[in-house]
Structure formats: C-alpha cells, structure tokens
Scaffold this active site. Structure first.
Site, PDB file in Angstrom:
ATOM      1  N   SER A   1      52.006  89.335  46.791  1.00 46.90           N
ATOM      2  CA  SER A   1      50.784  88.681  45.588  1.00 46.90           C
ATOM      3  C   SER A   1      50.941  89.956  44.730  1.00 46.90           C
ATOM      4  CB  SER A   1      49.726  88.354  46.513  1.00 46.90           C
ATOM      5  OG  SER A   1      48.574  88.419  45.363  1.00 46.90           O
TER       6      SER A   1
ATOM      7  N   HIS B   1      54.108  85.586  44.614  1.00 47.23           N
ATOM      8  CA  HIS B   1      52.905  84.773  44.725  1.00 47.23           C
ATOM      9  C   HIS B   1      52.135  85.137  43.224  1.00 47.23           C
ATOM     10  CE1 HIS B   1      49.844  82.687  46.944  1.00 47.23           C
ATOM     11  NE2 HIS B   1      49.001  83.565  46.621  1.00 47.23           N
TER      12      HIS B   1
ATOM     13  N   ASP C   1      48.220  84.865  41.938  1.00 44.09           N
ATOM     14  CA  ASP C   1      46.826  84.551  42.094  1.00 44.09           C
ATOM     15  C   ASP C   1      46.118  84.068  40.662  1.00 44.09           C
ATOM     16  OD1 ASP C   1      46.482  84.280  45.011  1.00 44.09           O
ATOM     17  OD2 ASP C   1      46.944  86.627  44.808  1.00 44.09           O
TER      18      ASP C   1
ATOM     19  N   MET D   1      42.751  82.932  39.000  1.00 41.48           N
ATOM     20  CA  MET D   1      41.332  82.915  39.459  1.00 41.48           C
ATOM     21  C   MET D   1      40.478  82.788  38.132  1.00 41.48           C
ATOM     22  SD  MET D   1      40.900  86.030  42.149  1.00 41.48           S
ATOM     23  CE  MET D   1      42.082  86.303  43.624  1.00 41.48           C
TER      24      MET D   1
ATOM     25  N   HIS E   1      49.037  80.116  42.685  1.00 35.23           N
ATOM     26  CA  HIS E   1      47.922  79.733  43.687  1.00 35.23           C
ATOM     27  C   HIS E   1      46.603  79.555  42.637  1.00 35.23           C
ATOM     28  CE1 HIS E   1      44.984  81.140  47.180  1.00 35.23           C
ATOM     29  NE2 HIS E   1      44.871  79.985  46.662  1.00 35.23           N
TER      30      HIS E   1
ATOM     31  N   MET F   1      43.132  79.083  42.081  1.00 33.44           N
ATOM     32  CA  MET F   1      41.684  79.166  42.467  1.00 33.44           C
ATOM     33  C   MET F   1      40.852  78.921  41.301  1.00 33.44           C
ATOM     34  SD  MET F   1      42.277  82.413  44.724  1.00 33.44           S
ATOM     35  CE  MET F   1      43.923  82.970  43.932  1.00 33.44           C
TER      36      MET F   1
ATOM     37  N   MET G   1      44.103  79.469  54.047  1.00 30.73           N
ATOM     38  CA  MET G   1      43.377  80.770  53.742  1.00 30.73           C
ATOM     39  C   MET G   1      43.147  81.532  54.905  1.00 30.73           C
ATOM     40  SD  MET G   1      44.084  80.790  50.270  1.00 30.73           S
ATOM     41  CE  MET G   1      43.195  82.500  50.479  1.00 30.73           C
TER      42      MET G   1
ATOM     43  N   ASP H   1      47.884  83.210  53.756  1.00 27.29           N
ATOM     44  CA  ASP H   1      47.447  84.059  52.473  1.00 27.29           C
ATOM     45  C   ASP H   1      46.156  84.852  52.954  1.00 27.29           C
ATOM     46  OD1 ASP H   1      47.035  85.289  49.954  1.00 27.29           O
ATOM     47  OD2 ASP H   1      46.804  83.369  49.046  1.00 27.29           O
TER      48      ASP H   1
END
Ligand code: DX5
Ligand code: ZN
Length: 222
Positions: free
Chosen positions: A12, A37, A39, A41, A70, A72, A141, A179
């Site tokens: 990540s 990966h 992330d 956010m 991913h 979020m 998660m 994760d």
C-alpha cells in the site's frame, strides 16, 4: 477448505514516500510485489485525505503492475468514471457508502475493470452475501480505515475464515483480500485463515530492505 490458487502481495503506497512515488513503486516492483494498492481517502468517510484520480493516472504511467484502488469515500458514484479512466485495474468500494451496490458493481465491470467490495471491521459479512456472485474481489478490513500503521484487529481472523468458507461454499470466483496491520510476524496465520491478497503498507515501506520483507512474507504465506 480449498487452498487459494495464487497468493498476492499488494504494497500500500499510503506508507510510501509521496515525494518519490515512482521510485518507491519501482523498488517494491523489483522486490516482488504483485500489485500496487492505492488508498483513496476523502476526509469525510474516513478522517484522512490522500489522493485522487490525477495521481492514479500518474502512477499508471510508471508501472505495469495492476493498480488495486481502494475507495474510502462517501460518494464513489461521483468519481468512479474518473478512477476508471485513470487506469485502475481493480476498484473496491465500501458497502457502507453504497446504497445501490449492485448498480455500482455493474458499472465498474462494464468498463472492463475488476470490481471489489469491502467491509469495515464492524460490518457483518451478511451485508455482501447477495452480491458475492457479482464481485471479483472481497476485501476484509482488519483495521478501521483511515490510517496506516495500525494494529491488526485479532477478531478479524475469524471473520476472514468465515469469508473464505462463504466463498468456497458458493463456488464464487472471488479473490479474498485483507487490509490493515499485516506484517511478517502475522501473515502466516492470516494466510491460513484463507486470504488470497495481502495488503501491507507500513510493514513494507518502513522496512530497510523491501525485498527482504516481501520475500519473508511470501515464504510465510506459502
Ligand atoms: C487503511 C488502508 C490500508 C493501509 C494499510 O485505511 O486501507 O491500505 O495503507 O496500512 P498498514 O499495512 O500500515 O496497516
Ligand atoms: Zn487500503
């Protein structure tokens, strides 16, 4: 339990040096990463802010590894086409943010991108039961999303075992990803619980030797 066919390690980049992202990606690629990966956010669904489609697009140009994005964010509907255009290979949305999850998954798959669904630690597996036959990936998660470097929540091992069982019993073609809080010391137990894809941020990017860390993880997961 049917053993997973191939296990993958997905560093990540949340814990990478953002000022040298291309170098960091090259280093984990050389160290044996299977996918990257990413992330995303939004400072709303989670209490942190990271990156958006322009950065995904920039990363796409510097790696051939699959980009595992991913999301979020509270409103993935509004941005899904931007993340697809940016070159994502997998897009994973949180069930907590998608009242029309079936439609969301279809719209990702229609564009030839693998569609994933993910659950916060306190969200029950039953919330994805009806969509399991439609998704390519189920992400469990093992920390509350928002930050790297948190500890793996021990009770999630049992949830992961149940997720494995649910997938196998249905014969679903779904990769099972985990994760949060994954490191060399706990990755063997997590593999035994049935994960196929292991996301790891701080344990890789804060180690001195990425190759050594990834090789140790690979040996541990078999
Ligand atoms: C947490 C993110 C994770 C994070 C994992 O919200 O979804 O992908 O980067 O970081 P570590 O491996 O440090 O727990
Ligand atoms: Zn993540």
């Amino acid at each position: 339990m049917t053993p997973p066919k191939s296990r993958k390690i997905a560093p990540s980049i949340l814990s990478a040096d953002f000022a040298h992202l291309a170098d960091e990606i090259a280093r984990v690629t050389e160290a044996g990463a299977d996918m990257i990966h990413v992330d995303v956010m939004d400072g709303h669904f989670v209490p942190n802010f990271t990156i958006g489609p322009p950065i995904v697009k920039a990363i796409r140009k510097v790696t051939r590894l699959p980009l595992d994005v991913h999301l979020m964010m509270t409103n993935p509907d509004d941005f899904i086409s931007d993340f697809i255009k940016a070159g994502s290979n997998y897009i994973t949305v949180h069930v907590e943010t998608c009242p029309h999850l079936h439609r969301m998954i279809q719209s990702i798959k229609e564009e030839g991108v693998k569609a994933g669904v993910t659950l916060n630690p306190a969200t029950p597996l039953s919330s994805v039961e009806e969509i399991l036959g439609e998704v390519d990936l189920l992400l469990i998660m093992s920390v509350n999303p928002g930050f790297g470097g948190q500890s793996f929540i021990p009770s999630i091992l049992e949830k992961l075992r149940r997720a494995r069982k649910m997938i196998d019993e249905r014969g679903a073609k779904v990769e099972l990803e985990i994760d949060g809080g994954i490191k060399v010391e706990n990755v063997a137990a997590i593999a035994q619980a049935g994960a196929d894809i292991f996301v790891s941020g701080s344990a890789i990017f804060q180690s001195k030797d990425y190759k050594d860390t990834i090789q140790k993880m690979r040996t541990a997961i078999g």
